[in-house]
Design a protein around this motif. Structure first.
Motif, short mmCIF file in Angstrom:
data_model
loop_
_atom_site.label_atom_id
_atom_site.label_comp_id
_atom_site.label_asym_id
_atom_site.label_seq_id
_atom_site.Cartn_x
_atom_site.Cartn_y
_atom_site.Cartn_z
N VAL A 37 -36.50 5.93 -40.13
CA VAL A 37 -37.91 6.75 -39.71
C VAL A 37 -38.74 7.22 -40.84
CG1 VAL A 37 -38.90 8.46 -38.44
CG2 VAL A 37 -36.91 7.46 -37.67
N LEU A 38 -39.71 6.91 -41.07
CA LEU A 38 -40.78 7.36 -42.00
C LEU A 38 -40.90 8.93 -42.07
CD1 LEU A 38 -42.52 5.62 -43.92
CD2 LEU A 38 -44.55 6.21 -42.33
N PRO A 40 -43.43 11.22 -43.62
CA PRO A 40 -44.42 11.29 -44.59
C PRO A 40 -44.67 12.73 -45.26
CG PRO A 40 -45.17 11.07 -42.15
CD PRO A 40 -43.97 10.79 -42.17
N ALA A 41 -44.14 13.77 -44.45
CA ALA A 41 -44.30 15.10 -44.89
C ALA A 41 -43.03 15.06 -46.19
CB ALA A 41 -43.83 16.12 -43.99
N LYS A 64 -34.80 20.06 -39.87
CA LYS A 64 -34.81 21.38 -39.35
C LYS A 64 -33.08 22.06 -39.38
CE LYS A 64 -38.22 20.55 -35.77
NZ LYS A 64 -37.87 19.32 -35.32
N ARG A 88 -29.89 17.01 -25.70
CA ARG A 88 -30.94 16.95 -24.60
C ARG A 88 -32.21 17.78 -25.07
NH1 ARG A 88 -29.45 16.85 -19.56
NH2 ARG A 88 -31.64 16.91 -19.06
N LEU A 89 -32.20 18.75 -26.22
CA LEU A 89 -33.26 19.47 -26.57
C LEU A 89 -33.52 19.59 -28.10
CD1 LEU A 89 -35.62 21.13 -25.50
CD2 LEU A 89 -34.10 23.11 -25.62
N LEU A 90 -32.50 19.92 -28.97
CA LEU A 90 -32.95 20.16 -30.29
C LEU A 90 -33.23 18.91 -31.08
CD1 LEU A 90 -30.31 23.17 -31.18
CD2 LEU A 90 -32.66 23.30 -30.40
N ALA A 91 -32.62 17.82 -30.50
CA ALA A 91 -33.05 16.40 -31.33
C ALA A 91 -33.52 15.33 -30.49
CB ALA A 91 -31.82 15.97 -32.29
N ASN A 92 -34.41 14.77 -31.01
CA ASN A 92 -34.98 13.35 -30.15
C ASN A 92 -34.01 12.36 -30.69
OD1 ASN A 92 -36.01 11.28 -29.24
ND2 ASN A 92 -38.26 12.04 -29.12
N VAL A 94 -34.37 9.32 -30.50
CA VAL A 94 -35.23 8.05 -30.99
C VAL A 94 -35.40 8.31 -32.35
CG1 VAL A 94 -37.25 6.79 -30.67
CG2 VAL A 94 -36.26 7.93 -28.65
N THR A 95 -35.65 9.58 -33.02
CA THR A 95 -36.08 9.68 -34.28
C THR A 95 -35.16 10.60 -35.28
OG1 THR A 95 -37.30 11.47 -33.55
CG2 THR A 95 -38.53 9.42 -33.60
N LEU B 57 -40.55 23.10 -31.80
CA LEU B 57 -39.41 22.23 -32.04
C LEU B 57 -40.02 20.83 -32.36
CD1 LEU B 57 -36.48 22.41 -31.76
CD2 LEU B 57 -36.68 21.47 -29.52
N ARG B 58 -40.64 20.18 -31.62
CA ARG B 58 -41.34 18.86 -31.46
C ARG B 58 -42.42 18.92 -30.32
NH1 ARG B 58 -36.20 17.66 -30.71
NH2 ARG B 58 -36.54 16.87 -28.56
N HIS B 65 -39.02 19.79 -20.37
CA HIS B 65 -38.10 20.60 -19.35
C HIS B 65 -38.78 21.50 -18.58
CE1 HIS B 65 -34.47 18.96 -21.71
NE2 HIS B 65 -35.32 18.94 -22.74
N GLU B 94 -40.60 12.43 -24.45
CA GLU B 94 -39.79 13.58 -24.48
C GLU B 94 -38.76 13.34 -23.24
OE1 GLU B 94 -38.45 15.39 -26.80
OE2 GLU B 94 -39.64 14.82 -28.54
N ALA B 101 -41.05 7.41 -29.49
CA ALA B 101 -41.45 8.64 -30.10
C ALA B 101 -42.70 8.58 -30.72
CB ALA B 101 -40.40 9.32 -30.59
N ARG B 104 -45.30 12.18 -36.95
CA ARG B 104 -46.37 12.47 -37.84
C ARG B 104 -47.30 11.45 -38.25
NH1 ARG B 104 -45.88 17.60 -40.44
NH2 ARG B 104 -47.65 17.27 -41.46
N ARG B 106 -49.30 8.64 -40.39
CA ARG B 106 -48.88 8.08 -41.65
C ARG B 106 -49.54 8.80 -42.72
NH1 ARG B 106 -50.71 2.24 -41.82
NH2 ARG B 106 -52.80 3.52 -41.20
N LEU B 108 -50.57 11.98 -42.61
CA LEU B 108 -50.40 13.41 -42.34
C LEU B 108 -51.61 13.99 -42.04
CD1 LEU B 108 -48.27 14.39 -45.55
CD2 LEU B 108 -47.51 14.08 -43.01
N GLN B 148 -43.13 4.99 -32.79
CA GLN B 148 -42.10 4.53 -33.19
C GLN B 148 -40.87 4.25 -32.45
OE1 GLN B 148 -40.53 5.78 -37.07
NE2 GLN B 148 -42.06 7.31 -37.33
N PRO B 150 -36.96 2.06 -31.61
CA PRO B 150 -35.93 1.04 -32.28
C PRO B 150 -36.24 -0.47 -31.98
CG PRO B 150 -34.60 2.65 -30.88
CD PRO B 150 -36.03 2.62 -30.39
#
Lengths: 107, 217
Positions: A37-38, A40-41, A64, A88-92, A94-95, B57-58, B65, B94, B101, B104, B106, B108, B148, B150
């Motif tokens: 996953v790119l 950019p930051a 994080k 389920r929450l802290l990480a996705n 997919v990325t 978080l994201r 939820h 989500e 998903a 950010r 490309r 920024l 993005q 897979p």
């Protein structure tokens, strides 16, 4: 490690005093973007590091860190709870990937 | 027949959406608070744009939820139309109603500008009013719209015709210029651009009307 009741049984039906037999654990979860996953930051920060005069920097990926404490009957139970939270929450998924460290907090 | 617009703390396109639906198109509309548990007599659900829960978080992670979204899951599984715009699209991914998903941009930057899109409606119920390869212009306004997923998911989505909206000129780095995705059943659509801001000719165009009308078609 399972905490035992004074009478030697492993469980406690009375939720009112259950907390007396729980152990407290500290967990540190690291969430990181998957390598594919790119970021950019991270790239922008790496470029800024170069302008600062830092030499030799090859990669910089921003993630994080999450610190938490929880009460559980056992380390296994604590680990399961944190895994559920991460999945389920802290990480996705997919990325992001995640790792954790867990230890019991001694009083 | 009425459309429900879910309001989260931090939603900021909920009233724009209500204005487009009810004020411009005359469609009965209700606001639904995210802590409600049932959809009652709602016939279509919109997850509007904004910064639900401050993007903590994201983007969309905490909103996914919210109690009301359990009901939205069931509503979507029963074939009810669900539309997620911008932050609403992020929430749909989500909560697992759409694959992939949104990350950010490309470069920024937060980008706010009109974007030309190419529509390939496939089996998407909400896009049937547009012809194959129709070109429409909707504004975008986002900082995290880079789609993005897979590679194997991407192949699957393309084969099943779920990549229903693409940018003519990719503003944010999304794979395959993806601007919007629908589910396999065709009743759940998520897109980053804002059709509700393209419903009144006074605002520069009304390409979005057909999409919103399809919510109660």
């Amino acid at each position: 490690m399972h905490r035992k009741m004074p009478d030697g049984s492993s469980g406690c039906q009375d939720r009112g005093i259950r907390h007396l037999f729980l152990a407290r654990f500290h967990a540190r979860v690291q969430v990181q973007l998957r390598p594919s996953v790119l970021d950019p930051a991270g790239e922008a920060t790496r470029a800024a590091a170069g302008r600062l005069g830092v030499e030799g920097l090859q990669t910089l990926r921003i993630g994080k860190a999450v610190e938490l404490s929880l009460d559980a009957d056992s380390e296994d139970q604590a680990r399961q709870q944190v895994q559920l939270l991460c999945d389920r929450l802290l990480a996705n998924p997919v990325t992001e990937n995640w790792t954790m460290s867990l230890e019991e907090q001694k009083a | 027949m009425s459309v429900g617009i879910v309001v989260f703390p931090g939603s900021n396109c909920d009233r724009d959406m209500a204005w487009a639906l009810e004020g411009v198109l005359g469609m009965p509309t209700r606001f639904l608070w995210h802590e409600d548990t049932g959809l009652e007599d709602i016939d279509a659900v919109v997850l509007p744009g904004g910064f639900s829960y401050g993007d903590y978080l994201r983007c969309g992670a905490l909103a996914g939820h919210a109690p009301l979204l359990h009901a939205v899951h069931a509503f979507a599984a029963d074939g009810g139309p669900v539309l997620g715009i911008c932050n609403g699209f992020q929430i749909l991914t989500e909560m697992g109603l759409l694959p992939g998903a949104l990350t950010r941009n490309r470069d920024l930057h937060f980008i706010c500008e009109p974007c030309e899109l190419i529509v390939q409606p496939g089996s998407c119920r909400l896009l049937q009013g547009y012809g194959e390869d129709a070109k429409v212009t909707f504004p975008i306004a986002h900082g995290e719209g880079c789609y993005q997923c897979p590679p194997e998911t991407l192949v699957d989505l393309e084969q099943k015709g779920q990549l229903v909206l693409r940018y003519s000129r990719n503003p944010n780095g999304s794979v395959l210029d993806i601007a919007g995705v629908c589910n396999e059943q065709g009743n759940v659509l998520g897109l980053m651009p804002h059709p509700e801001r393209a419903c009144d000719p006074l605002l520069g165009g009304d390409d979005g009307q057909s999409l919103l009308k399809a919510l109660l078609a």
